[in-house]
Design an enzyme around this catalytic site. Structure first.
Site, PDB file in Angstrom:
ATOM      1  N   CYS A   2       8.150  11.269 -40.785  1.00  0.00           N
ATOM      2  CA  CYS A   2       8.917  12.472 -41.087  1.00  0.00           C
ATOM      3  C   CYS A   2      10.340  12.336 -40.574  1.00  0.00           C
ATOM      4  O   CYS A   2      10.699  11.368 -39.920  1.00  0.00           O
ATOM      5  CB  CYS A   2       8.247  13.660 -40.428  1.00  0.00           C
ATOM      6  SG  CYS A   2       6.479  13.693 -40.753  1.00  0.00           S
ATOM      7  N   ARG A  27      12.857   9.478 -45.373  1.00  0.00           N
ATOM      8  CA  ARG A  27      11.828   9.254 -44.353  1.00  0.00           C
ATOM      9  C   ARG A  27      10.505   9.909 -44.730  1.00  0.00           C
ATOM     10  O   ARG A  27       9.497   9.677 -44.066  1.00  0.00           O
ATOM     11  CB  ARG A  27      12.292   9.804 -43.004  1.00  0.00           C
ATOM     12  CG  ARG A  27      13.577   9.196 -42.474  1.00  0.00           C
ATOM     13  CD  ARG A  27      13.982   9.874 -41.180  1.00  0.00           C
ATOM     14  NE  ARG A  27      12.993   9.610 -40.162  1.00  0.00           N
ATOM     15  CZ  ARG A  27      13.050   8.551 -39.337  1.00  0.00           C
ATOM     16  NH1 ARG A  27      14.041   7.701 -39.452  1.00  0.00           N
ATOM     17  NH2 ARG A  27      12.112   8.347 -38.446  1.00  0.00           N
ATOM     18  N   TRP A  75       6.220  13.351 -44.160  1.00  0.00           N
ATOM     19  CA  TRP A  75       5.395  12.314 -44.772  1.00  0.00           C
ATOM     20  C   TRP A  75       4.012  12.544 -44.188  1.00  0.00           C
ATOM     21  O   TRP A  75       3.791  12.345 -42.991  1.00  0.00           O
ATOM     22  CB  TRP A  75       5.895  10.911 -44.412  1.00  0.00           C
ATOM     23  CG  TRP A  75       5.223   9.829 -45.183  1.00  0.00           C
ATOM     24  CD1 TRP A  75       5.591   9.315 -46.394  1.00  0.00           C
ATOM     25  CD2 TRP A  75       4.048   9.080 -44.807  1.00  0.00           C
ATOM     26  NE1 TRP A  75       4.726   8.322 -46.795  1.00  0.00           N
ATOM     27  CE2 TRP A  75       3.765   8.164 -45.843  1.00  0.00           C
ATOM     28  CE3 TRP A  75       3.191   9.107 -43.699  1.00  0.00           C
ATOM     29  CZ2 TRP A  75       2.672   7.275 -45.801  1.00  0.00           C
ATOM     30  CZ3 TRP A  75       2.104   8.242 -43.654  1.00  0.00           C
ATOM     31  CH2 TRP A  75       1.871   7.338 -44.700  1.00  0.00           C
ATOM     32  N   ASN A 101       7.716  14.592 -35.587  1.00  0.00           N
ATOM     33  CA  ASN A 101       7.623  13.318 -36.309  1.00  0.00           C
ATOM     34  C   ASN A 101       6.757  12.394 -35.463  1.00  0.00           C
ATOM     35  O   ASN A 101       7.114  12.081 -34.331  1.00  0.00           O
ATOM     36  CB  ASN A 101       9.011  12.707 -36.491  1.00  0.00           C
ATOM     37  CG  ASN A 101       8.902  11.262 -36.995  1.00  0.00           C
ATOM     38  OD1 ASN A 101       7.939  10.907 -37.666  1.00  0.00           O
ATOM     39  ND2 ASN A 101       9.866  10.434 -36.615  1.00  0.00           N
ATOM     40  N   GLY A 102       5.609  11.997 -35.980  1.00  0.00           N
ATOM     41  CA  GLY A 102       4.711  11.134 -35.212  1.00  0.00           C
ATOM     42  C   GLY A 102       3.271  11.562 -35.406  1.00  0.00           C
ATOM     43  O   GLY A 102       2.954  12.285 -36.369  1.00  0.00           O
ATOM     44  N   GLU A 482       7.875 -11.035 -52.221  1.00  0.00           N
ATOM     45  CA  GLU A 482       8.845  -9.937 -52.078  1.00  0.00           C
ATOM     46  C   GLU A 482       9.169  -9.297 -53.432  1.00  0.00           C
ATOM     47  O   GLU A 482       9.214  -8.071 -53.568  1.00  0.00           O
ATOM     48  CB  GLU A 482      10.141 -10.445 -51.407  1.00  0.00           C
ATOM     49  CG  GLU A 482      11.319  -9.500 -51.414  1.00  0.00           C
ATOM     50  CD  GLU A 482      11.085  -8.118 -50.823  1.00  0.00           C
ATOM     51  OE1 GLU A 482      11.931  -7.236 -51.058  1.00  0.00           O
ATOM     52  OE2 GLU A 482      10.042  -7.912 -50.167  1.00  0.00           O
ATOM     53  N   LYS A 486       8.619  -5.383 -54.630  1.00  0.00           N
ATOM     54  CA  LYS A 486       9.667  -4.500 -55.164  1.00  0.00           C
ATOM     55  C   LYS A 486       9.164  -3.767 -56.410  1.00  0.00           C
ATOM     56  O   LYS A 486       9.319  -2.554 -56.548  1.00  0.00           O
ATOM     57  CB  LYS A 486      10.944  -5.306 -55.505  1.00  0.00           C
ATOM     58  CG  LYS A 486      11.735  -5.736 -54.287  1.00  0.00           C
ATOM     59  CD  LYS A 486      12.423  -4.639 -53.537  1.00  0.00           C
ATOM     60  CE  LYS A 486      11.617  -4.058 -52.405  1.00  0.00           C
ATOM     61  NZ  LYS A 486      11.445  -4.761 -51.169  1.00  0.00           N
ATOM     62  N   GLU A 489       6.466  -1.187 -55.420  1.00  0.00           N
ATOM     63  CA  GLU A 489       6.960  -0.035 -54.645  1.00  0.00           C
ATOM     64  C   GLU A 489       7.573   1.051 -55.527  1.00  0.00           C
ATOM     65  O   GLU A 489       7.334   2.226 -55.341  1.00  0.00           O
ATOM     66  CB  GLU A 489       8.043  -0.494 -53.668  1.00  0.00           C
ATOM     67  CG  GLU A 489       7.528  -1.130 -52.404  1.00  0.00           C
ATOM     68  CD  GLU A 489       8.682  -1.355 -51.436  1.00  0.00           C
ATOM     69  OE1 GLU A 489       8.854  -0.525 -50.540  1.00  0.00           O
ATOM     70  OE2 GLU A 489       9.411  -2.330 -51.618  1.00  0.00           O
ATOM     71  N   HIS A 505      -6.854 -21.556 -58.577  1.00  0.00           N
ATOM     72  CA  HIS A 505      -8.036 -21.312 -57.743  1.00  0.00           C
ATOM     73  C   HIS A 505      -8.528 -19.866 -57.892  1.00  0.00           C
ATOM     74  O   HIS A 505      -9.287 -19.379 -57.067  1.00  0.00           O
ATOM     75  CB  HIS A 505      -7.713 -21.609 -56.273  1.00  0.00           C
ATOM     76  CG  HIS A 505      -7.244 -23.010 -56.059  1.00  0.00           C
ATOM     77  ND1 HIS A 505      -8.055 -24.114 -56.193  1.00  0.00           N
ATOM     78  CD2 HIS A 505      -6.003 -23.490 -55.770  1.00  0.00           C
ATOM     79  CE1 HIS A 505      -7.345 -25.215 -55.969  1.00  0.00           C
ATOM     80  NE2 HIS A 505      -6.103 -24.863 -55.720  1.00  0.00           N
ATOM     81  N   LYS A 604      10.882   5.353 -45.689  1.00  0.00           N
ATOM     82  CA  LYS A 604      11.762   4.247 -45.319  1.00  0.00           C
ATOM     83  C   LYS A 604      11.422   3.635 -43.973  1.00  0.00           C
ATOM     84  O   LYS A 604      11.484   2.421 -43.777  1.00  0.00           O
ATOM     85  CB  LYS A 604      13.210   4.740 -45.311  1.00  0.00           C
ATOM     86  CG  LYS A 604      14.236   3.671 -45.018  1.00  0.00           C
ATOM     87  CD  LYS A 604      14.295   2.664 -46.129  1.00  0.00           C
ATOM     88  CE  LYS A 604      15.205   1.498 -45.900  1.00  0.00           C
ATOM     89  NZ  LYS A 604      15.075   0.463 -46.905  1.00  0.00           N
TER      90      LYS A 604
HETATM   91  C1  AGP Z   1      10.242  -2.448 -48.151  1.00  0.00           C
HETATM   92  O1  AGP Z   1      10.894  -2.207 -49.334  1.00  0.00           O
HETATM   93  C2  AGP Z   1       9.563  -1.301 -47.576  1.00  0.00           C
HETATM   94  N1  AGP Z   1      10.429  -0.241 -47.330  1.00  0.00           N
HETATM   95  C3  AGP Z   1       8.694  -1.645 -46.367  1.00  0.00           C
HETATM   96  O2  AGP Z   1       7.781  -2.632 -46.748  1.00  0.00           O
HETATM   97  C4  AGP Z   1       9.471  -2.131 -45.140  1.00  0.00           C
HETATM   98  O3  AGP Z   1       9.956  -3.404 -45.357  1.00  0.00           O
HETATM   99  C5  AGP Z   1       8.526  -2.150 -43.931  1.00  0.00           C
HETATM  100  O4  AGP Z   1       8.071  -0.838 -43.720  1.00  0.00           O
HETATM  101  C6  AGP Z   1       9.222  -2.681 -42.685  1.00  0.00           C
HETATM  102  O5  AGP Z   1      10.267  -1.838 -42.328  1.00  0.00           O
HETATM  103  P1  AGP Z   1      11.337  -2.321 -41.248  1.00  0.00           P
HETATM  104  O6  AGP Z   1      12.032  -3.513 -41.794  1.00  0.00           O
HETATM  105  O7  AGP Z   1      12.246  -1.136 -41.095  1.00  0.00           O
HETATM  106  O8  AGP Z   1      10.591  -2.616 -39.983  1.00  0.00           O
END
Ligand code: AGP
Length: 609
Positions: A2, A27, A75, A101-102, A482, A486, A489, A505, A604
């Site tokens: 959050c 967030r 969140w 937040n937590g 990666e 993307k 996500e 395999h 994020k």
């Molecule tokens: C990547 O696009 C995501 N936002 C997520 O996988 C992110 O890389 C991961 O949560 C790690 O975050 P950080 O680099 O802030 O530790």
């Protein structure tokens, strides 16, 4: 994870809080809410399921005469994304309210106890417990009641508390989750990150674990849980760290993709010494003597940062004589790894607040390792608890899907590899040619970005497919992982990244005309092997979209479509290869009408484990 934001000053509180929520929305965006102490109505709470806009619409005609308040964007962890479960949460008297937040790990035990004591709960959240616990201890001293409640809480919290009868101050508490105080002229702010405050002040105080701050409009007091006054330094943010607008781009993600020539330059600015074929990293100098003797480096991180770590393994193997491990941070703390003072544990994190990575770092510190960080957010927790580290200086990354930070992480891992390597077997010539190649990368990225219209055209063609396989070999295996992440996500399409050699395999069984493959096949030392894997796919009627170089004619001829990127040295090619695939994911998601900057179910900065 959050976002919280608080204000105490002379301005109208609601507009300040709403602006803060808009800047924190990456967030978490399941619901949003605020509470203010109105001069006539007392404590009023507004909250709404959905994005900040929904809250804005529902409270637009309500003008509160208030100059102090707290606000939250959620969140969900405990309790579905509903208006009832949205923050702020109140106690039974309706006079105390909290935002959080937590995660409160012992909330169910506390809730049981409070229900027995006659408290009536409205929501399914862990957070509401805090409001009732403070109520339980409240005897006209809010600070004391919060202190006693916090003593009972297990878990992580960035917490703000307000009481209807305490009209001039807020109580802010931090344990685990980030909280920053913003020092203004005759006004005070607090928030989960500096983005929410940087348009009002650049003077920031990073609260530490178990700090409790009593905030008034023209003063603040920071204490520990034994009520002893704590001195905390005020940090002045610079321009780069404060810029959070879209600069005319439709989405932050697209802006950040196009910022990469600059963010890559920032990653090596003042850190390359061409004449010696080496890099210079001021942030590591305090531990350089120990780093030279290190025999093992363990890279720990999550998500995109983990894939940067996988690239880091190849870099360190290629440039140094050190043993390298790459570990998922969320698994690391449970592993029985041999860690001692000859081990360095290097955490990679954009936010510097990822709870899994933080927990893994604390485990490594306990075992006596040298703990280092590559972090983008200045002053974040990982940056402050590590022995030394390197900042990305890439500026804020707002788009939830990480892009510019990934390429910046690859560059910084290369700089660290060169730095250590030149104290070991890496020759001047090898160092100098790598430094020279690195300096050319920003221009080469600019060339790729110029092909965005072609990438968009091809993305539209592929946007109808619901399954994708991404394959790569050696340095480009992490690129495949990666790039698949993307697409997943932001477009919610099923995409798998795979080492090309692994395909036969198992995953090759997935291949048919409706399951395209993205082959990352530059003209490098494993090209022949990649070509055979691509032939295996073509033999089964699979479509291939490749990322390659002009010189790899066979790849271009065999593929249905190609993203041509400039050629650099093999080990740096992944920095270029990912760019068209970031744009591909962006344009596919755009074609599908997805909320690119705020993809569903994501956030994020992942500040809970
Ligand atoms: C990547 O696009 C995501 N936002 C997520 O996988 C992110 O890389 C991961 O949560 C790690 O975050 P950080 O680099 O802030 O530790």
């Amino acid at each position: 994870m959050c976002g919280i934001v608080c204000y105490c000053g002379n301005r109208k509180a609601v507009p300040v809080l709403m602006e803060g929520l808009r800047r924190l929305e990456y967030r978490g965006y399941d619901s949003a809410g605020f509470a203010v102490i109105d001069n006539t109505q007392g404590l009023v709470v507004e909250k709404k399921k959905g994005k900040v806009n929904a809250l804005e619409q529902s409270s637009i005609n309500k003008h509160y005469d208030a100059s102090m308040g707290i606000a939250h964007t959620r969140w969900s962890t405990h309790g579905e994304p509903t208006t009832i479960n949205a923050h702020p949460h109140k106690d039974c008297t309706g006079k105390i309210c909290v935002i959080h937040n937590g995660i409160i790990e012992n909330y169910s035990i506390l809730k049981e106890e409070l229900v027995k004591a006659g408290h009536h709960f409205i929501s399914d959240t862990d957070t509401e417990v805090i409001a009732h616990l403070i109520e339980q201890y409240y005897k006209d001293d809010l600070e004391l009641a919060v202190l006693m409640a916090v003593e009972r809480l297990n878990g992580t919290f960035g917490l703000a508390v307000m009481h209807e009868d305490v009209k001039d101050s807020l109580i802010i508490v931090r344990r685990g989750s980030p909280v920053i105080l913003g020092v203004g002229d005759g006004e005070m702010f607090a928030a989960s990150d500096t983005n929410a405050l940087s348009n009002y002040t650049n003077r920031m105080i990073y609260l530490q674990d178990d700090d409790i701050a009593i905030v008034k409009k023209d003063s603040y007091l920071i204490k520990n849980l034994r009520s002893e006054i704590q001195e905390r330094e005020i940090h002045e943010l610079n321009e780069i760290e404060a810029d959070v607008d879209k600069a005319g781009f439709e989405h932050f993600m697209l802006k950040e993709i196009f910022e990469q020539p600059e963010s890559i330059k920032n990653a090596f600015r003042g850190r390359l010494i061409q004449s010696e074929g080496v890099s210079k990293l001021g942030g590591l100098e305090p531990v350089m003597e120990r780093l030279k003797k290190i025999r093992k480096i363990i890279l720990i991180s999550c998500g995109t940062s983990y894939y940067a770590g996988l690239f880091g393994r190849y870099i360190f193997e290629h440039l140094t004589d050190i043993n390298i491990d790459v570990e998922l941070a969320s698994e690391f703390r449970y592993r029985k790894l041999k860690i001692d003072e000859d081990t360095a544990v290097l955490a990679i994190s954009q936010s510097g607040e990822t709870a899994d990575t933080l927990a893994a770092l604390k485990e490594a510190k306990r075992k006596g390792a040298l703990i280092l960080g590559i972090v983008n957010v200045v002053g974040s927790t990982i940056a402050r608890i590590t022995d030394a580290g390197v900042y990305n200086f890439a500026g804020p990354e707002i788009g939830v899907a990480s892009t510019k930070i990934y390429t910046s992480q690859l560059v910084i891992l290369t700089l660290i590899g060169v730095l250590i390597g030149r104290y070991q077997g890496l020759s001047y010539i090898e160092g100098a040619s790598l430094v020279a190649a690195l300096k050319k990368v920003p221009k080469q990225v600019e060339e790729i970005l110029k092909t965005a219209p072609l990438i968009e055209k091809i993305a539209k063609k592929y946007s109808k497919f619901n399954d994708f396989l991404y394959i790569g070999r050696l340095y480009n295996y992490p690129t495949a992982l990666e790039a698949a992440l993307k697409l997943k996500e932001i477009s919610y399409i099923h995409a798998e990244g795979y080492a090309a050699g692994e395909m036969k395999h198992g995953p090759i069984s997935l291949i048919d005309k409706d399951f395209p493959t993205i082959a990352i096949a530059p003209d490098d030392l494993v090209l022949e092997k990649m070509l055979s894997n691509m032939q295996e796919i073509k033999a089964r009627g699979g479509m291939i979209l490749s990322v390659t170089n002009e010189s790899a004619k066979d790849v271009i001829d065999m593929s249905d479509d190609n993203f041509i990127v400039p050629k650099t040295i093999d080990i740096l090619q992944p920095i270029l290869n990912i760019i068209p695939l970031q744009l591909f994911a962006y344009y596919v998601a755009k074609e599908r009408g997805c909320d690119i900057d705020k993809p569903r179910n994501l956030a994020k900065s992942v500040t809970v484990e």
